[in-house]
Scaffold this active site. Structure first.
Site, PDB file in Angstrom:
ATOM      1  N   CYS A   1       0.904 -10.358  -8.559  1.00 59.65           N
ATOM      2  CA  CYS A   1       0.932  -8.975  -9.020  1.00 59.65           C
ATOM      3  C   CYS A   1       1.345  -8.118  -7.830  1.00 59.65           C
ATOM      4  CB  CYS A   1      -0.413  -8.569  -9.619  1.00 59.65           C
ATOM      5  SG  CYS A   1      -1.796  -8.710  -8.461  1.00 59.65           S
ATOM      6  N   HIS A   2       0.891  -6.872  -7.776  1.00 61.57           N
ATOM      7  CA  HIS A   2       1.299  -5.977  -6.699  1.00 61.57           C
ATOM      8  C   HIS A   2       0.581  -6.315  -5.387  1.00 61.57           C
ATOM      9  CE1 HIS A   2       2.022  -1.517  -5.348  1.00 61.57           C
ATOM     10  NE2 HIS A   2       2.785  -2.372  -4.703  1.00 61.57           N
TER      11      HIS A   2
END
Length: 113
Positions: free
Chosen positions: A71-72
């Site tokens: 993810c981020h």
């Protein structure tokens, strides 16, 4: 929510080395479509975390492949990895630091946001 305590994590360096060596890796992006448009690891499959339960059957790693959720910053991917383990996937890891760490330490051409 599934417990994330026992989820294996992989560093961006270790992932880079696996990819470079040609080891089977299935990259699962659990961010939003908008985030995926900004930056994504090559060859990754996008299934946003909030759709993962309904779309779990789409996670189809090749034989012996390590599923690496990212993810981020590495928070959502911990939840995703825990969920995939609960659903029966045995070789799952969460990318420590997410795509942001990849951009900083591996490939600065990957946009940061």
């Amino acid at each position: 929510m599934a417990s994330t305590a026992m989820v294996q994590q992989i560093s961006v360096k270790d992932l880079f080395l696996k990819l470079k060596a040609g080891e089977p890796v299935y990259l699962l992006d659990v961010r939003t479509p908008g985030e995926h448009e900004i930056a994504a690891l090559p060859g990754s499959t996008l299934i946003p975390l909030n759709e993962l339960v309904e779309r779990a059957d789409e996670v189809a790693p090749g034989e012996g492949a390590l599923v690496v959720a990212y993810c981020h910053h590495g928070v959502r991917s911990l939840s995703a990895a825990a969920l995939l383990e609960k659903l029966g996937h045995e070789r799952v890891a969460s990318l420590q630091g997410g795509i942001d760490a990849w951009s900083i330490h591996i490939d600065e051409s990957v946009p940061r946001y």
